[in-house]
Design a protein around this motif. Structure first.
Motif, PDB file in Angstrom:
ATOM      1  N   ALA A  51       0.833  -1.202   0.000  1.00  0.00           N
ATOM      2  CA  ALA A  51       0.000   0.000   0.000  1.00  0.00           C
ATOM      3  C   ALA A  51       0.871   1.257   0.000  1.00  0.00           C
ATOM      4  O   ALA A  51       0.572   2.239  -0.697  1.00  0.00           O
ATOM      5  CB  ALA A  51      -0.935  -0.004   1.216  1.00  0.00           C
ATOM      6  N   MET A  54       2.346   1.781  -3.444  1.00  0.00           N
ATOM      7  CA  MET A  54       1.349   2.370  -4.348  1.00  0.00           C
ATOM      8  C   MET A  54       1.225   3.871  -4.095  1.00  0.00           C
ATOM      9  O   MET A  54       1.102   4.659  -5.031  1.00  0.00           O
ATOM     10  CB  MET A  54      -0.006   1.680  -4.159  1.00  0.00           C
ATOM     11  N   ALA A  58       2.026   6.646  -6.847  1.00  0.00           N
ATOM     12  CA  ALA A  58       0.984   7.611  -7.220  1.00  0.00           C
ATOM     13  C   ALA A  58       1.463   9.038  -6.985  1.00  0.00           C
ATOM     14  O   ALA A  58       1.269   9.920  -7.828  1.00  0.00           O
ATOM     15  CB  ALA A  58      -0.300   7.341  -6.430  1.00  0.00           C
TER      16      ALA A  58
END
Length: 90
Positions: A51, A54, A58
């Motif tokens: 997580a 990511m 991003a």
């Protein structure tokens, strides 16, 4: 390595994760007497790493297109909206 950034991120994420749904779910999995606590620990750690990866990806991609200051404002407004919604639902 920039230790100031490291410690700021570590403290921020650690505090944000205390008592959240992820920690509660991990606690419930670990409460099962038939489940290896090491398996729960490593699985939860891997999930947080994925997580976080990511989030870093991003953020890196968005910063290529959107000014960093604008991203900070967007994140701030997002947190305010989530907080207001949480208070409304309470």
């Amino acid at each position: 390595m920039d230790w100031k950034i490291f410690l700021t991120v570590l403290a921020s994420v650690f505090i944000a994760e205390l008592g959240d749904k992820t920690q509660l779910a991990t606690m419930l999995f670990a409460a099962d007497k038939e489940v290896s606590k090491w398996t729960v620990f490593f699985a939860a750690s891997a999930a947080l790493i994925l997580a976080s990866a990511m989030g870093v990806l991003a953020g890196s991609l968005l910063s290529s297109y959107i000014n960093e200051k604008v991203l900070h404002y967007i994140a701030g407004v997002g947190f305010i909206i989530i907080g207001a919604f949480t208070l409304y639902k309470a």
